[in-house]
Design a protein around this motif. Structure first.
Motif, PDB file in Angstrom:
ATOM      1  N   LEU A 638       0.824  -1.208   0.000  1.00  0.00           N
ATOM      2  CA  LEU A 638       0.000   0.000   0.000  1.00  0.00           C
ATOM      3  C   LEU A 638       0.855   1.254   0.000  1.00  0.00           C
ATOM      4  N   ALA A 639       1.951   1.246   0.754  1.00  0.00           N
ATOM      5  CA  ALA A 639       2.811   2.438   0.797  1.00  0.00           C
ATOM      6  C   ALA A 639       3.460   2.690  -0.562  1.00  0.00           C
ATOM      7  N   GLU A 640       3.966   1.643  -1.191  1.00  0.00           N
ATOM      8  CA  GLU A 640       4.635   1.842  -2.471  1.00  0.00           C
ATOM      9  C   GLU A 640       3.639   2.153  -3.585  1.00  0.00           C
ATOM     10  N   CYS A 641       2.463   1.557  -3.540  1.00  0.00           N
ATOM     11  CA  CYS A 641       1.456   1.892  -4.550  1.00  0.00           C
ATOM     12  C   CYS A 641       0.946   3.315  -4.359  1.00  0.00           C
ATOM     13  N   ARG A 642       0.876   3.767  -3.126  1.00  0.00           N
ATOM     14  CA  ARG A 642       0.500   5.165  -2.896  1.00  0.00           C
ATOM     15  C   ARG A 642       1.541   6.104  -3.492  1.00  0.00           C
ATOM     16  N   ASP A 643       2.804   5.707  -3.454  1.00  0.00           N
ATOM     17  CA  ASP A 643       3.879   6.506  -4.054  1.00  0.00           C
ATOM     18  C   ASP A 643       4.058   6.224  -5.539  1.00  0.00           C
ATOM     19  N   TRP A 850      -3.617   1.346  -5.326  1.00  0.00           N
ATOM     20  CA  TRP A 850      -3.928   2.239  -4.207  1.00  0.00           C
ATOM     21  C   TRP A 850      -5.247   2.970  -4.452  1.00  0.00           C
ATOM     22  N   ASN A 851      -5.494   3.384  -5.677  1.00  0.00           N
ATOM     23  CA  ASN A 851      -6.750   4.063  -5.985  1.00  0.00           C
ATOM     24  C   ASN A 851      -7.950   3.150  -5.738  1.00  0.00           C
ATOM     25  N   VAL A 852      -7.795   1.865  -6.080  1.00  0.00           N
ATOM     26  CA  VAL A 852      -8.879   0.914  -5.802  1.00  0.00           C
ATOM     27  C   VAL A 852      -9.073   0.770  -4.305  1.00  0.00           C
ATOM     28  N   PHE A 853      -7.990   0.598  -3.573  1.00  0.00           N
ATOM     29  CA  PHE A 853      -8.071   0.492  -2.117  1.00  0.00           C
ATOM     30  C   PHE A 853      -8.687   1.749  -1.512  1.00  0.00           C
ATOM     31  N   GLN A 854      -8.220   2.907  -1.961  1.00  0.00           N
ATOM     32  CA  GLN A 854      -8.732   4.173  -1.447  1.00  0.00           C
ATOM     33  C   GLN A 854     -10.210   4.339  -1.792  1.00  0.00           C
ATOM     34  N   GLY A 855     -10.591   4.008  -3.022  1.00  0.00           N
ATOM     35  CA  GLY A 855     -11.975   4.152  -3.433  1.00  0.00           C
ATOM     36  C   GLY A 855     -12.906   3.235  -2.655  1.00  0.00           C
ATOM     37  N   VAL A 856     -12.480   1.987  -2.443  1.00  0.00           N
ATOM     38  CA  VAL A 856     -13.339   1.042  -1.729  1.00  0.00           C
ATOM     39  C   VAL A 856     -13.491   1.452  -0.272  1.00  0.00           C
TER      40      VAL A 856
END
Length: 934
Positions: A638-643, A850-856
């Motif tokens: 999650l941290a690396e996908c956010r970056d 990350w966008n999928v995680f954030q959106g869900v």
């Protein structure tokens, strides 16, 4: 309950989706079609052999002929950046990347930079178009209150039991309450408050009934007497009573306004929750679609980076190998020519050949001129012999008297003294004439061809090695594509999992509309009930402000009765929403927002984890074929996908496809072995520019051009005859003038005339021809001197060239060959650098995960859980205010009752004093006079 079940299942769904950061099925991509390995090796080897057989054979071809192997499907955007120069089009200079290895620290002007095509961006993503993160979420503050009520840590054991299906949802809620004393206490308080309104109103009703019974038994007379006795005190209490009544009324109005705010919050929360539930299916569908798009885009980008770069590198290498004459042979020629001037020497040989041909032509012309002079000399000699005979006959026939004078006419010397036989029979002049048929031009052309044959010779000697290089490159390409099949298999597996999870989720969400219909109806009924109570209470306040105390009191009593009837249902809805929303916050939102550690998710899904069992690999390993090499921590992903880090680095795909190992060209020992076979020793071992025949021809030319023409010119110098005929004719004329005998003098005069005619017709033309011949000899001698020097210098130059070629030519060719090998290795080095830089830094960024995680989580927490918590909070707000408004309303009802009684008593007393009873007397039950209660 189904809603809570959905909320509890989605976190696992989100992180399974986040694990799918690899690639899609590659069979739809043209670069992924790989046939059987052994068949490919044989086919590519035969293709490479056919390629070598088709290479250009024209020796003077300078520009490389593009040749693309049949087994290469290169992108149209790829190209090799080469400098465009007419003088050095063969020396492909370029700023080769430092990563393209090729040993040696010296600069290599053969290096060429590959311009790899731009990676396609791929398909667009859908989830961000929903705007889940936009706007201000007004109910997020309730999470802070729940944090106070639920300070305990996440119950991992209960969550583990629930995920292992050892607990039902109801059992999970019941057991979770044992871990939440603060939350349970709050529920108990809410339960007590739920009973306050009906119990309180019941108690007040009983008290009011008992008082009514007592007042009925005591008699109206006492009441009348009391009223009469207290009438004097009422005027004193009016001012104080009005102040208290107004204060209570203002407080109740404030409570009504605050209840209106809470009621508005109920409507807003219900609509937000309904909106979130309505689009939950579309959002989850878009989330899985984005995961599938991410897999597809990442797969295509990684395949494109490796496949297209590999094909472009192989094609550029094969093109250079096919054009080795232009890329390697011509530069060697230019290097040797620049060091030795061999091209100048070849041009000098051709100049010498042309000069010797001209000399030979002039020798022929000289011979022809000498023949003409000799012919004229013979004719003159005959005339001179005839003249001499006539002179001698004149002397013999001269009379005695004139004999002394006649004897002075001496015929000696009447002969031509030019020796042309030496010129005609001179051996060296004959050799010069034979130069017209000399073979110097053909020998020089042969030497030039020998030099021009260097590129073709190098192509011929390196043919087998170049074929081996092509074969090794094709084998490496097949091996790399074989290694890519691991990614392809993983992509297929993950794509299948995404599709199955999507189908399962959408099936579960099929029941959401029915659940949402009842939930929304419950929310509307809750808001409507609050609105009903508030409306009745607001009407009572309005009536009280207008002087209708009796109606206001009755309306307030009806509002309180309505509150007592509906409060239990409203508190039940409140408690149900509190239980679901509070545990949704605890079980779903709190773990999803524990940035950056995500300790709960780590404990649940990472090694060692509770979901799969202690000692077993984590989530991503189980998703990906249970491959322990893919055991990547969730917080790291999650941290690396956010970056927006690349998927290759984030998900440790090097365990599936080792880009470093696949592109490590320094370990391609077969390629290096074939490149080492590309030797140039044989190309220069038998190279002879100064051949024995050329040397012999030049030496013969030198000997021939060394002819001495000075003696020939000397032999032709002087008078053409032994006697000066002009002087001889004048002498005879003088003698004829002195002879007395006329006949004798006449004969001598005729000899004078004949002599002078001979001079004009023979001697003078002979002298002219002789002078021309001398001029030709002089010109030939002048021309021979530089040619002789030129031949000498040319022989010396060719010997120097031959010595340099024999000693330094091989070294130059080896250096150029080393640079050519560096050029080939530089191509694969650029391929390695480009692929590694792309997969580690730029290609297939995992920000969409990350966008999928954030959106869900935005959907679950901000659009579902927060509005649900806002619903119970606003309902509780209204209910607590209603509880505060209940005693206030009862107090205000009392004031209204006293005002009604005081008004009634005042009208009774006024009526009894001023108006006697009569037919128009107003009864006590008639409408009271309006009194200003303020």
């Amino acid at each position: 309950m189904r809603l809570l079940s959905l909320l509890g299942a989605v976190p696992l769904l989100v992180f399974v989706g986040a694990a799918l950061a690899v690639h899609d099925d590659c069979h739809t991509h043209p670069l992924c079609r790989v046939d059987d390995v052994a068949d490919d090796v044989d086919a590519l080897a035969s293709t490479a052999a056919a390629t070598l057989d088709q290479q250009p054979t024209e020796e003077t071809q300078l520009e490389p002929t593009p040749h693309i192997a049949d087994n290469i499907n290169l992108s149209a955007e790829s190209k090799v950046q080469e400098p465009d120069s007419s003088e050095s089009s063969l020396e492909r200079s370029g700023g080769g990347s430092s990563g393209g290895g090729g040993g040696g620290g010296s600069s290599n002007n053969m290096l060429s930079t590959l311009v790899f095509p731009q990676v396609p961006r791929g398909d667009l993503y859908k989830l961000q178009t929903f705007g889940l993160g936009d706007g201000f979420f007004v109910f997020s503050y309730v999470a802070s209150l729940l944090g106070v009520l639920q300070p305990a840590d996440y119950p991992l054991e209960l969550a583990n039991d629930a995920m292992q299906k050892r607990l039902s949802l109801s059992d999970l809620l019941v057991k979770s309450l044992s871990f939440e004393p603060g939350f349970v206490s709050f529920l108990a308080v809410c339960g007590v408050l739920a009973l306050l309104a009906p119990l309180g109103l019941a108690i007040l009703g009983c008290v009011a009934a008992s008082r009514k019974c007592k007042s009925g038994a005591g008699g109206a007379g006492k009441e009348t007497a009391d009223d009469a006795s207290n009438s004097s005190c009422d005027s004193l209490r009016d001012t104080c009573g009005n102040c208290r009544r107004r204060t209570v009324l203002c407080f109740l109005q404030l409570l009504v306004v605050l209840i209106a705010a809470g009621m508005t919050g109920i409507f807003v929360a219900n609509e937000q929750l309904g909106s979130g539930m309505d689009r939950s299916g579309a959002v989850m569908n878009a989330a899985f679609a984005d995961l599938a798009t991410f897999l597809r885009n990442s797969h295509r980008q990684l395949q494109f980076v490796v496949g297209s770069a590999l094909d472009q590198t192989v094609e550029a290498t094969i093109t250079d190998l096919d054009n080795i004459e232009s890329i390697l042979g011509r530069p060697i020629q230019r290097e040797i020519a620049g060091e030795t001037g061999v091209d100048v020497a070849m041009d000098v040989l051709m100049d010498i050949s042309m000069s010797t041909h001209n000399i030979a032509e002039k020798g022929v012309m000289l011979q022809q001129s000498a023949g003409a002079v000799r012919q004229l000399s013979r004719t003159t000699q005959e005339r001179l012999v005839e003249l001499k005979m006539q002179v001698d006959s004149f002397r013999r026939t001269c009379n005695l008297r004139d004999r002394p004078l006649c004897d002075t006419v001496d015929s000696a010397g009447l002969e031509v003294k030019i020796d042309l036989e030496r010129i005609m029979n001179d051996v060296r002049l004959a050799d010069l004439r034979r130069l017209r048929n000399d073979s110097l031009s053909s020998i020089a052309q042969q030497a030039r061809s020998e030099f021009q044959f260097i590129p073709h010779q190098m192509a011929a000697t390196t043919r087998e090695a170049r074929l081996g290089v092509k074969r090794e490159l094709d084998m490496q390409r097949i091996m790399i594509r074989e290694q890519l099949r691991g990614l392809d298999d993983l992509s297929k597996h993950l794509s299948t999992k995404v599709e199955k999870m999507r189908d399962w989720t959408l099936r579960k969400l099929d029941d959401v509309p029915q659940i949402e219909e009842w939930r929304w109806l419950t929310g509307i009924l809750t808001a409507s009930s609050v609105l009903m109570i508030w409306t009745v209470m607001m009407s009572a306040i309005s009536c009280g402000c207008c002087g209708s105390e009796r109606k206001a009191g009755c309306t307030l009593i009806f509002a309180l009765l309505l509150l007592a009837v509906l409060s239990v249902a409203l508190w039940a809805v409140l408690l149900a929403a509190l239980v679901v929303g509070g545990h949704g916050q605890l079980f779903v939102c709190r773990p999803l927002y524990e940035e950056p550690d995500f300790s709960v998710l780590t404990a649940l899904f990472d090694r060692p984890n509770m979901y799969y069992g202690s000692g077993k690999p984590g989530l991503f390993s189980n998703v990906g074929f249970k491959n322990e090499t893919l055991d990547v921590p969730i917080r790291t992903v999650l941290a690396e996908c956010r970056d927006n880090r690349p998927a290759y680095e984030t998900f440790k795909l090097s365990k599936v496809f080792d880009a470093e190992g696949a592109t490590a060209f320094k370990t391609w020992h077969g390629l290096h072995a074939e490149l080492d076979r590309m030797s140039v020793d044989q190309s220069f071992r038998n190279l002879q520019l100064l051949t024995p025949s050329l040397q012999k021809t030049l030496q013969g030319l030198l000997d021939t051009t060394s002819v001495d023409l000075s003696s020939l010119r000397t032999a032709l110098s002087g008078s053409v005859t032994a006697k000066d005929l002009t002087s001889f004719a004048k002498q005879m004329e003088n003698v004829a003038n002195q002879i007395k005998d006329g006949a004798t003098a006449g004969r001598l005069g005729s000899l004078v005339t004949k002599t002078r005619r001979l001079i004009s017709t023979n001697i003078l033309p002979l002298e002219t021809r002789r002078d021309e011949l001398v001029y030709q000899l002089t010109a030939l001698e002048v021309q021979l001197m530089p040619i002789e020097k030129q031949i000498t210098q040319s022989m010396s130059h060719l010997k120097t060239i031959q010595y340099f070629v024999g000693n330094q030519g091989t070294a130059i060719a080896q250096e150029k060959m080393r640079q050519f090998v560096e050029r080939i290795l530089n191509y694969v080095g650029q391929f390695q650098e480009y692929v590694l830089d792309s997969v580690h830094n730029t290609v297939a960024p995992c920000r969409p995960v990350w966008n999928v995680f954030q959106g869900v989580r935005q959907l679950l927490c901000r659009h579902l859980v927060d509005p649900l918590n806002g619903l119970w909070f606003c309902t509780m707000w209204c209910m607590v205010l209603f509880l505060l408004a209940t005693p206030t309303s009862i107090k205000l009802i009392g004031y209204f009752d006293k005002m009604r009684k005081s008004s009634l008593l005042a009208r009774t007393q006024i009526g009894s004093q001023e108006s006697p009873p009569g037919p128009n007397w107003t009864s006590p039950d008639s409408e009271p006079v309006q009194v200003d209660i303020w």
